[in-house]
Design a protein around this motif. Sequence first.
Motif, PDB file in Angstrom:
ATOM      1  N   UNK A  66       0.913  -1.089  -0.063  1.00 21.96           N
ATOM      2  CA  UNK A  66       0.050   0.060  -0.084  1.00 21.96           C
ATOM      3  C   UNK A  66       0.821   1.242  -0.012  1.00 21.96           C
ATOM      4  N   UNK A  67       0.369   2.292  -0.603  1.00 23.82           N
ATOM      5  CA  UNK A  67       0.968   3.480  -0.746  1.00 23.82           C
ATOM      6  C   UNK A  67       0.073   4.730  -0.556  1.00 23.82           C
ATOM      7  N   UNK A  68       0.571   5.373   0.455  1.00 16.68           N
ATOM      8  CA  UNK A  68      -0.409   6.501   0.727  1.00 16.68           C
ATOM      9  C   UNK A  68       0.370   8.011   0.109  1.00 16.68           C
ATOM     10  N   UNK A  69      -0.846   8.487  -0.925  1.00 12.88           N
ATOM     11  CA  UNK A  69      -0.269   9.712  -1.606  1.00 12.88           C
ATOM     12  C   UNK A  69      -1.510  10.927  -1.355  1.00 12.88           C
ATOM     13  N   UNK A  70      -0.861  12.058  -1.705  1.00  8.34           N
ATOM     14  CA  UNK A  70      -1.782  13.241  -1.147  1.00  8.34           C
ATOM     15  C   UNK A  70      -2.413  13.503  -2.978  1.00  8.34           C
ATOM     16  N   UNK A 114      -4.970  17.841  -1.397  1.00  6.15           N
ATOM     17  CA  UNK A 114      -4.452  17.782   0.024  1.00  6.15           C
ATOM     18  C   UNK A 114      -4.926  16.300   0.749  1.00  6.15           C
ATOM     19  N   UNK A 115      -5.712  15.867   0.057  1.00  7.88           N
ATOM     20  CA  UNK A 115      -6.400  14.461   0.563  1.00  7.88           C
ATOM     21  C   UNK A 115      -5.571  13.416   0.670  1.00  7.88           C
ATOM     22  N   UNK A 116      -5.460  12.496   1.705  1.00  7.87           N
ATOM     23  CA  UNK A 116      -4.809  11.257   1.748  1.00  7.87           C
ATOM     24  C   UNK A 116      -5.357  10.218   0.932  1.00  7.87           C
ATOM     25  N   UNK A 117      -4.712   9.769  -0.074  1.00  5.23           N
ATOM     26  CA  UNK A 117      -5.596   8.544  -0.914  1.00  5.23           C
ATOM     27  C   UNK A 117      -4.678   7.273  -0.768  1.00  5.23           C
TER      28      UNK A 117
END
Length: 98
Positions: free
Chosen positions: A53-57, A61-64
């Motif tokens: 899993x990768x957290x991206x903005x 600015x929402x975390x995806x």
Amino acid sequence: MLTAVANPQRMRVVAELTGGRVHVSELARRLGMSRPLLYMHLDRLEKAGLVVGHLELSGDGKAMKYFELEPFEIQLTASTITAALQASADGTDGGPGH
């Protein structure tokens, strides 16, 4: 690893991710599964080294959170089945390759 993919729902997750990385909400929609349940399955697959899993903005600015498959191969033999069953009974992961 074998016990992680032994669940039909997790096999569906793996199959859905073969097309590339997917945002968790989209993956839940495709599978017809709640996000909390999907996260439980993704956690199990991630701990087995099958997905990452990768957290991206996003631009606002929402975390995806996106998930994708890690390259893997499972060799199914009588000994891997036995080791997976033993690991399941012991509550361990069965070691490398299991």
